[in-house]
Design a protein around this motif. Sequence first.
Motif, PDB file in Angstrom:
ATOM      1  N   ARG A  85       0.824  -1.213   0.000  1.00  0.00           N
ATOM      2  CA  ARG A  85       0.000   0.000   0.000  1.00  0.00           C
ATOM      3  C   ARG A  85       0.856   1.260   0.000  1.00  0.00           C
ATOM      4  O   ARG A  85       0.376   2.343  -0.341  1.00  0.00           O
ATOM      5  N   ASN A  86       2.110   1.138   0.448  1.00  0.00           N
ATOM      6  CA  ASN A  86       3.063   2.259   0.404  1.00  0.00           C
ATOM      7  C   ASN A  86       2.502   3.502   1.103  1.00  0.00           C
ATOM      8  O   ASN A  86       2.577   4.623   0.573  1.00  0.00           O
ATOM      9  N   LEU A  87       1.925   3.301   2.274  1.00  0.00           N
ATOM     10  CA  LEU A  87       1.335   4.411   3.025  1.00  0.00           C
ATOM     11  C   LEU A  87       2.429   5.235   3.706  1.00  0.00           C
ATOM     12  O   LEU A  87       3.507   4.721   4.024  1.00  0.00           O
ATOM     13  N   PRO A  88       2.159   6.515   3.961  1.00  0.00           N
ATOM     14  CA  PRO A  88       3.159   7.351   4.656  1.00  0.00           C
ATOM     15  C   PRO A  88       3.297   6.937   6.111  1.00  0.00           C
ATOM     16  O   PRO A  88       2.365   6.379   6.710  1.00  0.00           O
ATOM     17  N   THR A  89       4.452   7.196   6.678  1.00  0.00           N
ATOM     18  CA  THR A  89       4.664   6.918   8.100  1.00  0.00           C
ATOM     19  C   THR A  89       3.796   7.844   8.941  1.00  0.00           C
ATOM     20  O   THR A  89       3.760   9.057   8.689  1.00  0.00           O
ATOM     21  N   PRO A  90       3.059   7.324   9.939  1.00  0.00           N
ATOM     22  CA  PRO A  90       2.223   8.189  10.778  1.00  0.00           C
ATOM     23  C   PRO A  90       3.048   9.286  11.439  1.00  0.00           C
ATOM     24  O   PRO A  90       4.124   9.039  11.975  1.00  0.00           O
ATOM     25  N   SER A  91       2.540  10.507  11.374  1.00  0.00           N
ATOM     26  CA  SER A  91       3.226  11.646  11.977  1.00  0.00           C
ATOM     27  C   SER A  91       2.213  12.761  12.192  1.00  0.00           C
ATOM     28  O   SER A  91       1.103  12.718  11.647  1.00  0.00           O
ATOM     29  N   PRO A  92       2.546  13.775  12.993  1.00  0.00           N
ATOM     30  CA  PRO A  92       1.616  14.903  13.191  1.00  0.00           C
ATOM     31  C   PRO A  92       1.271  15.624  11.894  1.00  0.00           C
ATOM     32  O   PRO A  92       0.239  16.293  11.803  1.00  0.00           O
ATOM     33  N   ASP A  93       2.126  15.481  10.866  1.00  0.00           N
ATOM     34  CA  ASP A  93       1.881  16.191   9.609  1.00  0.00           C
ATOM     35  C   ASP A  93       0.858  15.499   8.710  1.00  0.00           C
ATOM     36  O   ASP A  93       0.354  16.096   7.774  1.00  0.00           O
ATOM     37  N   ASN A  94       0.590  14.228   8.992  1.00  0.00           N
ATOM     38  CA  ASN A  94      -0.396  13.526   8.153  1.00  0.00           C
ATOM     39  C   ASN A  94      -1.457  12.837   9.021  1.00  0.00           C
ATOM     40  O   ASN A  94      -1.648  11.624   8.938  1.00  0.00           O
ATOM     41  N   LYS A  95      -2.100  13.630   9.864  1.00  0.00           N
ATOM     42  CA  LYS A  95      -3.130  13.110  10.742  1.00  0.00           C
ATOM     43  C   LYS A  95      -4.306  12.569   9.934  1.00  0.00           C
ATOM     44  O   LYS A  95      -4.717  13.153   8.936  1.00  0.00           O
ATOM     45  N   SER A  96      -4.866  11.454  10.408  1.00  0.00           N
ATOM     46  CA  SER A  96      -6.025  10.852   9.750  1.00  0.00           C
ATOM     47  C   SER A  96      -7.290  11.577  10.163  1.00  0.00           C
ATOM     48  O   SER A  96      -7.372  12.182  11.250  1.00  0.00           O
ATOM     49  N   ALA A  97      -8.295  11.493   9.297  1.00  0.00           N
ATOM     50  CA  ALA A  97      -9.546  12.203   9.563  1.00  0.00           C
ATOM     51  C   ALA A  97     -10.311  11.584  10.713  1.00  0.00           C
ATOM     52  O   ALA A  97     -10.971  12.281  11.487  1.00  0.00           O
ATOM     53  N   THR A  98     -10.272  10.273  10.847  1.00  0.00           N
ATOM     54  CA  THR A  98     -11.019   9.586  11.900  1.00  0.00           C
ATOM     55  C   THR A  98     -10.083   8.681  12.692  1.00  0.00           C
ATOM     56  O   THR A  98      -8.974   8.347  12.246  1.00  0.00           O
TER      57      THR A  98
END
Length: 380
Positions: free
Chosen positions: A179-192
């Motif tokens: 899926r090549n998802l970005p690493t979780p970080s404060p800059d890419n917060k999820s909507a839910t």
Amino acid sequence: MIEISAKEVPEIRARMADWARDPGLDGAGNWFRFFLGPHPPGASDSYVFDRVDDVAATIAGTLAVQLPASELFYVSSAMTELARHAASSLPDYRLHPEDLPSPVGFMVYAQPPVPGTASGPHDDVCIVSWGPGRGGVWVHTWAPTSMSPAQRGVVQIGRNLAKADHHDALQRARAAAARNLPTPSPDNKSATSEEAADLWGAHLLTTWLPNLERAQIPPSFCPPHGFEWCALTPMEFMEMEGWPDGVSDNQSSVAAESKIALQRTIVATWLLMGQTLVHSERVHAPRAARRRIESLDPAMGTAVRYIDLRRSRTEPSDHSTDDREKSGREYHHSWIVSGHWRNQYYPNRNENRPIWIDWHRAGPDDKPLIGGERVNVLRR
């Protein structure tokens, strides 16, 4: 931070030795293969391992032999404080086999000797085990398993995956990596919160893909005895100018300065244990613990050497009244000499060995003290 008493040390060692000798999925062999791998980054650059060595298997096999045979030590809070302080001024020194309190040992500090040196999900290092290894002595550091909210979540995910079929877990990790998802970080917060959980889950699976490809997940995920292995440091019998980084399960999160501070504190502890300012007495595990240890290994000892500071402080012989009289000097004050290392010549080695000179009052006892009287408070 978990507080450990001296009487608990034999059973902790027994559980760790049982884990080291366990050939199953929850034993040390599979744990090191899953988390460390046969060729961890940096290990091939060390003089200790060749590129053909299976590092995980070597470490697990060494611990399986050394932990059951180790002599047990418990370092009191006061002694830990002294070792931490003395290590900051410890001179570079050629380590000798006879400097070790025993050839194979297991030492527990009453408190972390150098707070903040442990890595990743661990609390501070409080256990040190050692024994002979290629190049000199191999020193392992251990820390109580951290159970912060974040770590508990990671552990639970690992335990759930361990219950699944290994092939299925591997396929899930490969799908997550694809899926090549970005690493979780404060800059890419999820909507839910659901999306955030999905992102973190995919990130963990992607991270564990190399681990899953070489071994099955240990069912307990963390070692079942409650202590995480943090690092192996090979200490050569050579001039002590810092040691190689060794092998760690999370090298990038540990600052080199902190690691060297920890290593020097360990060496300072060993050197201090051989001096007269240290008091040692035998402590045994309680009867119930001895029975549990016997069920694991009837040959395993249950005695611990409790290492503490002697209560009395005496003025060192090199500051005696006779020496002052011979010098012809007349002092009008007394003063406090801070604790320090002094090189002591040993003819059998034909070289110097550092010995610790504790703080003491120097000068005539009947003369006023420069700076006023010193008050020491020892908190237990």
